[in-house]
Design a protein around this motif. Structure first.
Motif, short mmCIF file in Angstrom:
data_model
loop_
_atom_site.label_atom_id
_atom_site.label_comp_id
_atom_site.label_asym_id
_atom_site.label_seq_id
_atom_site.Cartn_x
_atom_site.Cartn_y
_atom_site.Cartn_z
N LEU A 50 0.87 -1.23 0.02
CA LEU A 50 0.14 -0.06 0.03
C LEU A 50 0.98 1.23 0.04
N TYR A 51 0.56 2.32 -0.83
CA TYR A 51 1.35 3.31 -0.98
C TYR A 51 0.26 4.67 -0.24
N ARG A 52 0.96 4.98 1.04
CA ARG A 52 0.25 6.06 1.60
C ARG A 52 0.80 7.65 1.55
N CYS A 53 0.27 8.58 1.68
CA CYS A 53 0.63 10.02 1.51
C CYS A 53 1.78 10.24 2.69
N ALA A 54 2.76 10.63 2.33
CA ALA A 54 3.77 10.98 3.21
C ALA A 54 3.62 12.13 4.30
N ALA A 55 2.55 12.89 4.01
CA ALA A 55 2.35 14.00 4.85
C ALA A 55 1.29 13.64 6.01
N CYS A 56 0.35 12.74 5.38
CA CYS A 56 -0.79 12.58 6.63
C CYS A 56 -1.17 10.94 6.74
N ASP A 57 -0.38 10.07 6.00
CA ASP A 57 -0.49 8.74 6.03
C ASP A 57 -1.81 8.03 5.21
N GLU A 58 -2.52 8.82 4.68
CA GLU A 58 -3.72 8.36 4.17
C GLU A 58 -3.75 7.33 2.90
N PRO A 59 -4.22 6.38 2.95
CA PRO A 59 -3.85 5.41 1.65
C PRO A 59 -4.32 6.12 0.43
N LEU A 60 -3.39 5.71 -0.63
CA LEU A 60 -3.66 6.58 -1.78
C LEU A 60 -3.76 5.44 -3.05
N PHE A 61 -2.74 4.38 -3.04
CA PHE A 61 -2.71 3.51 -4.15
C PHE A 61 -2.18 2.03 -3.41
N VAL A 62 -2.69 1.15 -4.42
CA VAL A 62 -2.40 -0.42 -4.04
C VAL A 62 -1.57 -0.87 -5.12
#
Length: 137
Positions: A50-62
């Motif tokens: 899982l790829y998460r936003c580096a700023a807020c840890d929100e899931p972005l892409f799998v």
């Protein structure tokens, strides 16, 4: 593709972002910068995860939606969920493009182009420094 008018859920001061992010993450996420092709993390990573936003840890892409576009940036054919990213008209550098930002914090991720594979036909071209990778099993 239309621009989003949804405001980010996480809002921090410039000083707070600078303290939290590395200089390169800050330049990309907060100043709408980019990394040079084939230099950032994850462009050649095809591990399951899982790829998460580096700023807020929100899931972005799998990883199941990642593909090798040959462009030197991590590329995906769709976000983890439709409302994970917002789209914004970008007319910088004499071009008209669609910028992608994290819907949760407003951080600049990259751009989306209509030249991707099926099933969406889209290519989300994302700066590796705007994300962190979480391996799965």
């Amino acid at each position: 593709m239309t621009a989003s008018t949804t405001a980010p859920k996480i809002v921090k001061s410039d000083a707070e972002w600078r303290e939290q992010l590395t200089p390169e993450q800050y330049r990309i996420l907060r100043e709408h910068g980019t990394e040079r092709a084939f230099t950032g993390p994850y462009w050649d990573n095809f591990e399951k995860g899982l790829y998460r936003c580096a700023a807020c840890d929100e899931p972005l892409f799998v990883s199941d939606t990642k593909f090798d576009a040959g462009c030197g940036w991590p590329s995906y054919f769709e976000p983890v969920k439709a409302d994970a990213v917002t789209e914004h008209r970008d007319t910088a550098f004499g071009m008209v493009r669609t910028e992608i930002r994290c819907a949760n914090c407003g951080g600049h991720l990259g751009h989306v182009f209509p030249d991707g594979p099926k099933p969406t036909g889209l290519r989300y071209c994302i700066n590796g420094h705007s994300m962190v990778f979480e391996p799965i099993g």
